[in-house]
Scaffold this motif. Structure first.
Motif, short mmCIF file in Angstrom:
data_model
loop_
_atom_site.label_atom_id
_atom_site.label_comp_id
_atom_site.label_asym_id
_atom_site.label_seq_id
_atom_site.Cartn_x
_atom_site.Cartn_y
_atom_site.Cartn_z
N ASP A 1 4.05 -2.77 10.28
CA ASP A 1 3.77 -3.89 9.39
C ASP A 1 4.67 -3.77 8.18
N VAL A 2 5.22 -4.89 7.74
CA VAL A 2 6.08 -4.92 6.57
C VAL A 2 5.79 -6.19 5.78
N ASP A 3 5.80 -6.07 4.45
CA ASP A 3 5.61 -7.23 3.60
C ASP A 3 6.73 -7.26 2.56
N THR A 4 6.63 -8.17 1.60
CA THR A 4 7.71 -8.31 0.63
C THR A 4 7.90 -7.05 -0.22
N ALA A 5 6.83 -6.33 -0.49
CA ALA A 5 6.97 -5.07 -1.24
C ALA A 5 7.79 -4.06 -0.44
N GLY A 6 7.56 -4.01 0.87
CA GLY A 6 8.34 -3.13 1.73
C GLY A 6 9.79 -3.54 1.79
N LEU A 7 10.05 -4.84 1.88
CA LEU A 7 11.43 -5.32 1.88
C LEU A 7 12.12 -4.99 0.57
N GLN A 8 11.39 -5.08 -0.54
CA GLN A 8 11.96 -4.73 -1.84
C GLN A 8 12.38 -3.26 -1.87
N VAL A 9 11.62 -2.40 -1.24
CA VAL A 9 11.97 -0.98 -1.19
C VAL A 9 13.29 -0.80 -0.45
N LEU A 10 13.47 -1.50 0.65
CA LEU A 10 14.71 -1.39 1.41
C LEU A 10 15.90 -1.92 0.61
N VAL A 11 15.72 -3.05 -0.05
CA VAL A 11 16.79 -3.61 -0.88
C VAL A 11 17.12 -2.66 -2.02
N MET A 12 16.09 -2.06 -2.64
CA MET A 12 16.30 -1.10 -3.72
C MET A 12 17.08 0.11 -3.24
N ALA A 13 16.74 0.62 -2.05
CA ALA A 13 17.43 1.79 -1.51
C ALA A 13 18.91 1.48 -1.30
N ARG A 14 19.20 0.32 -0.74
CA ARG A 14 20.60 -0.06 -0.52
C ARG A 14 21.33 -0.18 -1.86
N VAL B 1 0.83 -1.21 0.00
CA VAL B 1 0.00 0.00 0.00
C VAL B 1 0.86 1.26 0.00
N THR B 2 1.99 1.24 0.68
CA THR B 2 2.84 2.43 0.83
C THR B 2 4.17 2.33 0.09
N ALA B 3 4.47 1.17 -0.48
CA ALA B 3 5.80 0.94 -1.07
C ALA B 3 6.14 1.92 -2.18
N ALA B 4 5.24 2.20 -3.08
CA ALA B 4 5.54 3.10 -4.20
C ALA B 4 5.89 4.50 -3.70
N ASP B 5 5.16 4.98 -2.71
CA ASP B 5 5.44 6.31 -2.16
C ASP B 5 6.81 6.34 -1.49
N HIS B 6 7.09 5.34 -0.67
CA HIS B 6 8.41 5.28 -0.01
C HIS B 6 9.53 5.17 -1.04
N ARG B 7 9.31 4.38 -2.08
CA ARG B 7 10.33 4.21 -3.11
C ARG B 7 10.66 5.55 -3.77
N GLU B 8 9.63 6.29 -4.15
CA GLU B 8 9.85 7.58 -4.81
C GLU B 8 10.57 8.57 -3.88
#
Length: 87
Positions: free
Chosen positions: A44-57, A16-23
């Protein structure tokens, strides 16, 4: 080098929030800022949220900018343990 810019995630880190955090994270990194991502407020965190963290790194590595993860909440710690990811 200046101190890392603080980026606070104080809500869910899910699809729900991953795209906003990614941008927002990409914008911070695009400005040439090292980041310290505060994960203490993540309920709360799901795989989309984890993907955002991996992308940031990965984007930080690509740009030569440090990306730190700070104070992971219990939800983040549990998700990392389940997926065997180390951030």
């Amino acid at each position: 080098m200046t101190a890392p810019r603080r980026f606070v995630v104080d809500e869910e880190l899910t699809i729900v929030t991953a795209a906003d955090h990614r941008e927002r994270l990409l914008a911070f990194l695009g400005d040439g800022n090292a980041l310290r991502i505060d994960l203490s407020g993540v309920a709360d965190v799901d795989t989309a949220g984890l993907q955002v963290l991996v992308m940031a790194r990965a984007e930080g590595v690509r740009l030569g900018l440090p990306v730190e993860f700070a104070e992971p909440s219990a939800a983040v710690t549990e998700a990392l343990a389940l997926t065997r990811l180390e951030l």
